[in-house]
Motif scaffolding. Structure first.
Motif, short mmCIF file in Angstrom:
data_model
loop_
_atom_site.label_atom_id
_atom_site.label_comp_id
_atom_site.label_asym_id
_atom_site.label_seq_id
_atom_site.Cartn_x
_atom_site.Cartn_y
_atom_site.Cartn_z
N LYS A 33 -16.19 56.84 31.01
CA LYS A 33 -17.00 57.00 32.22
C LYS A 33 -16.30 56.36 33.43
N GLU A 44 -25.98 49.98 36.35
CA GLU A 44 -25.61 51.18 35.58
C GLU A 44 -25.12 50.79 34.19
N GLU A 48 -26.87 52.07 30.72
CA GLU A 48 -26.11 52.78 29.69
C GLU A 48 -26.18 52.04 28.35
N ASN A 52 -29.01 54.44 26.84
CA ASN A 52 -28.30 55.71 26.71
C ASN A 52 -28.90 56.49 25.52
#
Length: 424
Positions: A33, A44, A48, A52
């Motif tokens: 990513k 973020e 994740e 996720n």
């Protein structure tokens, strides 16, 4: 140009020997990513790692209890949940004994807490006999929702499942109360409700900022150029959008902000202002005083947040001053107050004595005393956890603005837990 932050002053930079830094599926995903789109914010990264859909820590694991990575208050002692059950009944009675209410829990863990609360509702069935109660659980983890269903529902009544629906599971509790599962708070029906968030806000993603001579700069996570399968913290070269959440008069040199918490508090405030009820929040936290609180837990021990992502829980202390601000005056707020003060005010000593008097089993008595110590000891959970509540303004104003003319009696203005109750 992103600047590297050396570990030490605020947080670990992942400077661990290679053998302690296994390449997990989540780490591979994050490296791909970052290579594709550039360094990511701490928010973020948390999102994740924790949620996720394919590899998130919360999505397919049971991380609670002695075999997991942390133990929560409901797992330690039944008294904790019982006293919260009393709190909700106390608020229901103080605001006019409505004919129905929803009990809504955000992030219900294994369902232990709501199970203890429902047991109190059953024990006080004579008080609640004319009230229609329903339970609504907001849970993103498929694994945990299955555990909650096992804990709470009546086996003889099959669960209704609909993965594509906002209400993805429905059933009936062991005491015959309708129960539903949702992924998002906004999908829960609006109506007179009591909301509970126990160790929920501390896992929401935070943006981290450091004060520099050039102003606030956001902390990002990047790949270490020296070691291709390792992560490190870096500083953004210029201002980023999340900086808007920092107060203009902020005096700390490092802050964490949680926009997701703000969105949820706004939603709760609107609902409570519109239809009544209350929200009770219990969590690690501070009142706008702490700086770097971002940390990991694995096997009940502190864990470097950048090492082996996906194998440890990530958390940051809740800034209650921010929650209060985000309520925007739509509702009244109480707290934060320390857990030991709240539980003492709720009568934990009286309840402990009753349970000890009932028990002849030395192992049960020892368990009760150890649980009490863990919850109340200032060096354990007693001062680390805080309670915070959102209530309609009229709840604290002696009923000057009652929701409808049928309520002839003014609301009681003392709120259990936040003021001392007189125990007979």
């Amino acid at each position: 140009m992103l600047r590297f932050i050396t570990g030490g002053k605020y947080f670990s930079s992942g400077n661990e020997p290679a053998e302690n830094n296994p390449v997990t599926p989540m780490l591979r995903h994050l490296i791909y990513k970052i290579k594709s789109t550039g360094p990511i914010t701490v928010a973020e990264y948390m999102k994740e790692v924790l949620t996720n859909p394919a590899k998130g820590y919360y999505v397919y694991r049971d991380m609670l209890g002695e075999q997991g990575d942390f133990i929560t208050s409901p797992e330690i002692s039944q008294i904790f949940g019982e006293l919260l059950g009393i709190w909700f009944i106390s608020e229901w009675m103080a605001t006019g004994k409505s004919t129905a209410f929803q009990l809504v829990e955000l992030g219900p863990g294994r369902g232990t807490l709501v199970g203890d609360i429902l047991r109190v509702f059953t024990q006080l069935g004579s008080v609640l006999k004319n009230c229609d109660i329903s339970v609504h659980l907001v849970e993103v983890s498929q694994k945990l929702s299955e555990i909650q269903a096992l804990t709470l529902t009546e086996e003889k009544v099959p669960l209704e499942r609909n993965a594509g629906s906002p209400v993805y599971m429905k059933g009936v509790t062991k005491s015959g109360i309708p129960i539903s599962w949702y992924r998002h708070l906004h999908d829960v029906p609006k109506g007179y409700s009591f909301y509970l968030a126990h160790e929920f806000f501390d896992v929401l993603p935070v943006h981290k900022f450091q004060k520099t001579p050039q102003g606030w700069r956001e902390v990002f996570i990047d790949i270490d150029p020296q070691v291709s399968d390792k992560l490190r913290f870096v500083l953004a070269p210029s201002a980023t959008p999340a900086e808007a959440f920092i107060q203009h008069d902020e005096t700390r040199d490092h802050v964490e902000v949680c926009p997701d918490a703000g969105v949820i508090i706004e939603e709760l405030s609107q609902r409570i202002a519109l239809t009544g009820g209350a929200a009770l929040v219990a969590d690690y936290g501070h009142d706008g005083t702490k700086t770097d609180t971002f940390r990991g837990f694995c096997g009940h021990k502190l864990h470097d947040v950048l090492i082996a992502p996906g194998t440890a829980d990530l958390t940051a202390d809740v800034d209650f001053s921010y929650l209060r601000r985000m309520a925007q005056g739509k509702v009244a707020s109480l707290g934060p107050i320390k857990q030991h003060t709240f539980l003492k005010n709720m009568g934990i000593d009286v309840r402990l004595k009753v349970l000890l008097d009932k028990s002849n089993e030395p192992s049960v008595r020892q368990q009760l005393l150890q649980g009490y110590d863990m919850l109340m000891n200032p060096k354990k959970m007693g001062e680390r956890f805080n309670f915070f509540a959102l209530l309609p303004h009229e709840r604290l104003e002696g009923g000057r603005h009652q929701r409808n003319a049928r309520q002839s009696k003014p609301f009681a203005s003392l709120v259990a837990g936040f003021s001392e109750l007189a125990w007979q």
